[in-house]
Scaffold this motif. Structure first.
Motif, PDB file in Angstrom:
ATOM      1  N   ASP A 128       0.934  -8.916  10.716  1.00 57.05           N
ATOM      2  CA  ASP A 128       0.321 -10.071  10.061  1.00 57.05           C
ATOM      3  C   ASP A 128      -0.873  -9.640   9.201  1.00 57.05           C
ATOM      4  OD1 ASP A 128       2.172 -11.717  11.278  1.00 57.05           O
ATOM      5  OD2 ASP A 128       0.779 -12.496  12.787  1.00 57.05           O
ATOM      6  N   ILE A 129      -1.705  -8.752   9.739  1.00 62.73           N
ATOM      7  CA  ILE A 129      -2.887  -8.281   9.007  1.00 62.73           C
ATOM      8  C   ILE A 129      -2.460  -7.464   7.793  1.00 62.73           C
ATOM      9  CG2 ILE A 129      -4.944  -6.810   9.135  1.00 62.73           C
ATOM     10  CD1 ILE A 129      -5.080  -7.643  12.173  1.00 62.73           C
ATOM     11  N   LEU A 130      -1.474  -6.582   7.969  1.00 67.41           N
ATOM     12  CA  LEU A 130      -0.979  -5.784   6.841  1.00 67.41           C
ATOM     13  C   LEU A 130      -0.413  -6.686   5.746  1.00 67.41           C
ATOM     14  CD1 LEU A 130       0.802  -2.791   8.635  1.00 67.41           C
ATOM     15  CD2 LEU A 130      -1.358  -2.736   7.387  1.00 67.41           C
TER      16      LEU A 130
ATOM     17  N   GLU B 189      -9.332  -2.774   1.720  1.00 62.29           N
ATOM     18  CA  GLU B 189     -10.548  -2.910   2.522  1.00 62.29           C
ATOM     19  C   GLU B 189     -11.061  -4.329   2.360  1.00 62.29           C
ATOM     20  OE1 GLU B 189     -14.288  -0.274   2.719  1.00 62.29           O
ATOM     21  OE2 GLU B 189     -12.679   1.071   2.082  1.00 62.29           O
ATOM     22  N   GLU B 190     -11.380  -4.943   3.473  1.00 58.69           N
ATOM     23  CA  GLU B 190     -11.855  -6.320   3.394  1.00 58.69           C
ATOM     24  C   GLU B 190     -12.666  -6.663   4.636  1.00 58.69           C
ATOM     25  OE1 GLU B 190      -9.979 -10.743   2.612  1.00 58.69           O
ATOM     26  OE2 GLU B 190      -8.907  -8.968   1.929  1.00 58.69           O
ATOM     27  N   VAL B 191     -13.663  -7.501   4.448  1.00 56.81           N
ATOM     28  CA  VAL B 191     -14.436  -8.018   5.578  1.00 56.81           C
ATOM     29  C   VAL B 191     -13.889  -9.401   5.884  1.00 56.81           C
ATOM     30  CG1 VAL B 191     -16.709  -8.738   6.384  1.00 56.81           C
ATOM     31  CG2 VAL B 191     -16.484  -6.680   4.985  1.00 56.81           C
TER      32      VAL B 191
ATOM     33  N   THR C 137      -3.642   4.953   3.909  1.00 56.83           N
ATOM     34  CA  THR C 137      -2.274   5.410   3.678  1.00 56.83           C
ATOM     35  C   THR C 137      -2.197   6.913   3.906  1.00 56.83           C
ATOM     36  OG1 THR C 137      -1.965   3.671   2.049  1.00 56.83           O
ATOM     37  CG2 THR C 137      -0.403   5.465   1.994  1.00 56.83           C
ATOM     38  N   GLN C 138      -1.192   7.320   4.660  1.00 54.88           N
ATOM     39  CA  GLN C 138      -0.965   8.741   4.931  1.00 54.88           C
ATOM     40  C   GLN C 138       0.481   9.080   4.611  1.00 54.88           C
ATOM     41  OE1 GLN C 138      -1.724   9.461   9.073  1.00 54.88           O
ATOM     42  NE2 GLN C 138      -3.898   9.833   8.743  1.00 54.88           N
ATOM     43  N   ASN C 139       0.699  10.306   4.192  1.00 55.96           N
ATOM     44  CA  ASN C 139       2.056  10.807   4.006  1.00 55.96           C
ATOM     45  C   ASN C 139       2.361  11.745   5.154  1.00 55.96           C
ATOM     46  OD1 ASN C 139       2.565   9.487   1.571  1.00 55.96           O
ATOM     47  ND2 ASN C 139       1.512  11.060   0.428  1.00 55.96           N
ATOM     48  N   ARG C 140       3.493  11.520   5.805  1.00 52.97           N
ATOM     49  CA  ARG C 140       3.904  12.359   6.921  1.00 52.97           C
ATOM     50  C   ARG C 140       5.241  12.993   6.589  1.00 52.97           C
ATOM     51  NH1 ARG C 140       2.538   8.321  11.947  1.00 52.97           N
ATOM     52  NH2 ARG C 140       0.295   8.339  11.666  1.00 52.97           N
TER      53      ARG C 140
ATOM     54  N   LEU D 238      -2.034   3.121   8.058  1.00 48.20           N
ATOM     55  CA  LEU D 238      -2.780   2.953   9.300  1.00 48.20           C
ATOM     56  C   LEU D 238      -3.727   1.773   9.137  1.00 48.20           C
ATOM     57  CD1 LEU D 238      -3.734   6.679   9.974  1.00 48.20           C
ATOM     58  CD2 LEU D 238      -1.769   5.428  10.825  1.00 48.20           C
ATOM     59  N   LEU D 239      -3.939   1.053  10.211  1.00 48.85           N
ATOM     60  CA  LEU D 239      -4.835  -0.097  10.195  1.00 48.85           C
ATOM     61  C   LEU D 239      -6.054   0.237  11.043  1.00 48.85           C
ATOM     62  CD1 LEU D 239      -5.533  -3.099   9.709  1.00 48.85           C
ATOM     63  CD2 LEU D 239      -4.158  -3.633  11.720  1.00 48.85           C
TER      64      LEU D 239
END
Length: 115
Positions: free
Chosen positions: A28-30, A40-42, A52-55, A109-110
């Motif tokens: 939901d947050i994503l 980025e948000e308050v 964001t990461q690349n794996r 990632l969150l």
């Protein structure tokens, strides 16, 4: 001992429920951040940040066929991205040699911190 087993069972069940709820909240947050185009948000008294990461996800068979040296393969035994990355950083395995053995997966990632 029965009480310990009972407590363990209860906690494992609760853990599964919490993990399910966390996954739903995370989604939901994503979605909320994605709709707004924000990374980025308050929100209230919380700071939400998407990273964001690349794996790399290795294909075991391709990697094994590329690393014909049994000694190197034995160090890996099973494809472990962290081990492969370490061997690459140590120049035991050349990055160019294994480029075709993995796919890059982007993961978001969150992070939520209280302000």
């Amino acid at each position: 001992m029965e009480k310990k087993v009972q407590q363990y069972y209860k906690l494992k069940t609760k853990q599964k429920e919490l993990e399910k709820e966390l996954a739903e909240l995370r989604q939901d947050i994503l979605s909320y951040c994605s709709e707004r185009g924000e990374t980025e948000e308050v929100i209230g008294s919380y700071k939400v940040k998407l990273v964001t990461q690349n794996r790399k996800e290795y294909d075991d068979e391709k990697l094994y066929n590329t690393l014909s040296d049994p000694e190197v393969w034995r160090l890996l035994s099973k494809t472990d991205p962290a081990k492969v990355a370490s061997l690459t950083k140590l120049n035991i395995i050349a990055e160019e040699k294994i480029q075709h053995t993995y796919a890059v997966k982007t993961v978001t990632l969150l992070q939520v911190d209280k302000q």
